[in-house]
Write an enzyme that holds these catalytic residues in place. Sequence first.
Site, short mmCIF file in Angstrom:
data_model
loop_
_atom_site.label_atom_id
_atom_site.label_comp_id
_atom_site.label_asym_id
_atom_site.label_seq_id
_atom_site.Cartn_x
_atom_site.Cartn_y
_atom_site.Cartn_z
N HIS A 162 0.88 -1.17 0.00
CA HIS A 162 0.00 0.00 0.00
C HIS A 162 0.92 1.22 0.00
O HIS A 162 2.05 1.15 0.48
CB HIS A 162 -0.90 0.02 1.23
CG HIS A 162 -1.69 -1.22 1.43
ND1 HIS A 162 -2.70 -1.61 0.58
CD2 HIS A 162 -1.62 -2.19 2.39
CE1 HIS A 162 -3.23 -2.75 1.00
NE2 HIS A 162 -2.58 -3.13 2.09
N GLU A 207 -4.06 -4.02 -4.45
CA GLU A 207 -5.53 -3.89 -4.47
C GLU A 207 -5.94 -2.43 -4.30
O GLU A 207 -6.62 -2.08 -3.35
CB GLU A 207 -6.16 -4.79 -3.39
CG GLU A 207 -5.36 -4.95 -2.10
CD GLU A 207 -5.83 -4.07 -0.96
OE1 GLU A 207 -6.25 -2.93 -1.24
OE2 GLU A 207 -5.76 -4.52 0.19
#
Length: 330
Positions: A244, A282
């Site tokens: 992330h 994601e």
Amino acid sequence: MNSLAARTESMNRRSGTLPDGRRWDALERGFHCQLNGGILIAIDYIPGGESARIKGPVDGIADAELDQWFDWLFALNPALQRIVVSAPGRIRTTAVKEISRVDFYSRPELWYRGNNGGNFPLQWVESESGLRHPLRLAPLRGEIYRRHFYSLGMDLSLRHLDPEQDLELFTQWMNQRRVARFWEEAGDIAKQRRYIDQVLQDPHKSPLIASFDDVPFGYFEIYWAMEDRIAPHCDAQPYDRGFHLLVGNKRFLGNRFTRAWLNGVSHFLFLDDNRTQTLVGEPRADNIAMLKYLNETFGWQKITEFDFPHKRAALVQCERDIFFRAMGGV
């Protein structure tokens, strides 16, 4: 200036230097390049070609003498796949050595400062939830990766986040409107300390600060995919990795910086364990800018979309072999 324009400008110049001061001069088809001690070598290369040849007094020269020239030539010429080194007096077709783009960028000793490199043995353990996964080595503190990006004329470095040093800056970044929109973690310094402490205590995650020329610009939270929430959506294998991220320093927004850090962070993750074959991510499915960068960069591609409780996500992946054939070129 975009990365392609920067590369073109650099290679069209008639002379220049490496970061350590060694000089190069353009020839009709290639370059004169300086080794330590003033020794000159010649590089035969036609831009756009897959092969280059280095000629000169290279017998007995340490590999480190040539490594930066390999990096410079590969980085600024994405079509180049191999460099052949020959010595004076030898038949032109006889090589002293040959190195491919894949083999060169797979060498951890040139950029990697971590403590793993694939040497930590496989030991299966079971989490409290019953998930079996490899035991993970505690990450090394301090700087773990550094690489020069020729299109920027800057070093990218990664280091482990230090709460005592970085918490105030991390809090500022998390409270920027554009960051809070995607992270949903805005809050005061006490909240951010609790967040970072949770990451530090989680063996499947590592919090990193990324810098250009030692100026911090972003936060990267890297993770082992098998123990992460993404695992059911990507058939995670034991050494798959992901991250992330946020870019908090607005000076370093834009395509040319994004291409560099995406290349560098991906490179670090593949070097950190040579058993890692796939990187995953994601991002939010509506993060159009990030998905555009990913789809255009070094083997990353969007695979599908799926739903988390808190967001619609895009599954993105990058395969090791594709990445190393394409990397550099920035």
